[in-house]
Motif scaffolding. Structure first.
Motif, short mmCIF file in Angstrom:
data_model
loop_
_atom_site.label_atom_id
_atom_site.label_comp_id
_atom_site.label_asym_id
_atom_site.label_seq_id
_atom_site.Cartn_x
_atom_site.Cartn_y
_atom_site.Cartn_z
N PHE A 151 25.06 23.49 -6.58
CA PHE A 151 23.88 24.34 -6.35
C PHE A 151 22.65 23.80 -7.08
CE2 PHE A 151 25.57 26.06 -10.29
CZ PHE A 151 24.45 26.38 -11.02
N LEU A 152 22.88 23.03 -8.13
CA LEU A 152 21.76 22.50 -8.91
C LEU A 152 20.86 21.58 -8.08
CD1 LEU A 152 23.63 21.73 -12.24
CD2 LEU A 152 21.93 23.52 -11.86
N ARG A 153 21.45 20.90 -7.11
CA ARG A 153 20.65 19.98 -6.28
C ARG A 153 19.53 20.72 -5.58
NH1 ARG A 153 24.32 16.50 -2.39
NH2 ARG A 153 22.27 15.54 -2.11
N ASP A 154 19.81 21.94 -5.10
CA ASP A 154 18.80 22.73 -4.39
C ASP A 154 17.75 23.30 -5.33
OD1 ASP A 154 19.92 22.47 -1.74
OD2 ASP A 154 21.52 23.82 -2.39
N MET A 155 18.02 23.25 -6.63
CA MET A 155 17.06 23.73 -7.62
C MET A 155 16.16 22.60 -8.12
SD MET A 155 19.50 26.23 -9.92
CE MET A 155 18.17 26.55 -11.10
N GLY A 156 16.33 21.41 -7.55
CA GLY A 156 15.51 20.28 -7.98
C GLY A 156 16.02 19.59 -9.22
N VAL A 157 17.31 19.83 -9.54
CA VAL A 157 17.93 19.19 -10.70
C VAL A 157 18.65 17.92 -10.26
CG1 VAL A 157 19.59 19.43 -12.59
CG2 VAL A 157 18.21 21.40 -11.88
N LEU A 158 18.35 16.82 -10.90
CA LEU A 158 19.01 15.55 -10.62
C LEU A 158 20.27 15.47 -11.49
CD1 LEU A 158 19.09 12.69 -9.34
CD2 LEU A 158 17.70 11.92 -11.28
N VAL A 159 21.44 15.41 -10.84
CA VAL A 159 22.70 15.30 -11.57
C VAL A 159 23.13 13.84 -11.59
CG1 VAL A 159 25.09 16.06 -11.73
CG2 VAL A 159 23.35 17.63 -10.84
N ILE A 160 23.44 13.35 -12.79
CA ILE A 160 23.83 11.96 -12.98
C ILE A 160 25.19 11.91 -13.66
CG2 ILE A 160 23.27 9.76 -14.09
CD1 ILE A 160 20.34 10.56 -14.06
N GLY A 161 26.12 11.20 -13.07
CA GLY A 161 27.38 10.88 -13.73
C GLY A 161 27.23 9.52 -14.38
N SER A 162 27.57 9.42 -15.65
CA SER A 162 27.38 8.17 -16.39
C SER A 162 28.71 7.72 -16.97
CB SER A 162 26.36 8.37 -17.52
OG SER A 162 26.15 7.17 -18.24
N GLY A 163 29.22 6.60 -16.45
CA GLY A 163 30.51 6.08 -16.91
C GLY A 163 30.71 4.66 -16.40
N ASN A 164 31.90 4.35 -15.94
CA ASN A 164 32.20 3.06 -15.32
C ASN A 164 33.46 3.19 -14.48
OD1 ASN A 164 31.04 2.09 -18.27
ND2 ASN A 164 30.36 0.75 -16.61
N ILE A 165 33.45 2.64 -13.29
CA ILE A 165 34.63 2.68 -12.43
C ILE A 165 35.74 1.82 -13.01
CG2 ILE A 165 35.52 2.00 -10.15
CD1 ILE A 165 32.81 2.92 -9.00
N VAL A 166 35.37 0.69 -13.58
CA VAL A 166 36.32 -0.17 -14.31
C VAL A 166 35.84 -0.24 -15.75
CG1 VAL A 166 37.33 -2.48 -14.53
CG2 VAL A 166 36.87 -1.53 -12.26
N HIS A 167 36.73 0.09 -16.69
CA HIS A 167 36.31 0.12 -18.10
C HIS A 167 37.51 -0.20 -18.98
CE1 HIS A 167 35.11 2.02 -21.99
NE2 HIS A 167 33.90 1.60 -21.63
N ASN A 168 37.68 -1.48 -19.28
CA ASN A 168 38.78 -1.92 -20.14
C ASN A 168 38.20 -2.82 -21.22
OD1 ASN A 168 41.01 -3.18 -21.37
ND2 ASN A 168 42.22 -3.11 -19.49
N LEU A 169 37.95 -2.23 -22.39
CA LEU A 169 37.28 -2.97 -23.46
C LEU A 169 38.17 -4.06 -24.06
CD1 LEU A 169 35.44 -0.08 -25.35
CD2 LEU A 169 34.62 -1.52 -23.47
#
Length: 260
Positions: free
Chosen positions: A152-170
């Motif tokens: 519902f946040l999208r319709d309120m003008g809120v930009l939702v960002i997921g921040s991570g990595n699809i591949v993450h092996n340090l």
């Protein structure tokens, strides 16, 4: 009335990207060119895991340097947007009304999963930013369902960002940014990207069924989980655009995407 916002997944990778000028950071700087300026931003960062789900509830969130052993220049980066306590309270209330418990907290702020990418996307820091935690007690399906409840946040003008990595092996990182990617990293990144394009969200949720390539790509899941929130917010017929698709340091997928 604010225009409906897209949703983004950003593969953030090495914290040094906050001060680097490379192909990845150049791609970040272009993102805002094709997005109407949002009313606020909500970041779901791999770097904030909690018991239960929490959301920042401060009008002045602090900047968190949640890493150590890096060059001093990285600790001099200042990114201090306002928060939006009123919006945080609204989200808490809205989710509680659908039997989802989320609490507002002021002990956290913006970790590098947020500010290290936003400093390139919105360098003026003139948009309020909130951050949502990852409940370590939820399974993949539950994270995905929570993403749906947040759409519902999208319709309120809120930009939702997921921040991570699809591949993450340090442990399997190559020394150089452009070290040859591991075959399993390429395989898993392709598996996930093809599933996203095809709209096969069940494959995203049950990613462990991809086998050995998933085990090697994600020894832990916190960098992957933000993607489930973003995929869950996709409406039927909405297109997916990959904004960046390189694998850095052999084992970090820097893939970024926009939906909507």
């Amino acid at each position: 009335m604010s225009k409906k916002q897209p949703v983004l997944f950003i593969g953030h990778g090495n914290p040094m990207n906050a001060i680097s000028d490379n192909s990845f950071t150049k791609s970040l700087k272009k993102i805002s060119e094709n997005i109407e300026k949002p009313e606020a931003i909500l970041v779901i960062s791999a770097h904030w895991q909690t018991r239960g789900t929490s959301i920042t509830a401060s009008d002045n969130p602090r900047q968190i340097y949640d890493f150590y052993g890096f060059p001093e220049d990285l600790y001099r980066v200042v990114y201090n947007p306002k928060g939006k306590k009123e919006l945080s309270s609204y989200i808490v209330k809205a989710l509680n009304e659908v039997d989802t418990t989320v609490i507002g907290v002021d002990y956290w702020g913006l970790d590098h999963g947020s500010w290290a990418v936003l400093t390139h996307i919105y360098p003026e820091a003139d948009i309020p930013v909130l951050q949502l935690s990852l409940d370590a007690g939820l399974d993949e399906k539950s994270h995905y369902e929570l993403g749906k409840k947040l759409s519902f946040l999208r319709d309120m003008g809120v930009l939702v960002i997921g921040s991570g990595n699809i591949v993450h092996n340090l442990k399997e990182m190559g020394r150089e940014t452009y070290s040859e990617p591991h075959p399993w990293a390429v395989e898993f990144d392709r598996y996930i990207s093809e599933s996203i394009i095809a709209g096969k969200h069940e494959k995203l949720i049950s990613y462990k069924k991809a086998g050995e390539c998933s085990e090697l790509s994600l020894p832990t899941d916190e960098h992957y989980l933000p993607l489930l929130y973003i995929a869950a917010m996709q409406n039927e017929g909405e297109k997916v655009e990959f904004l960046f698709d390189e694998i850095h340091h052999s084992s970090l997928s820097m893939r970024c995407l926009k939906i909507g």
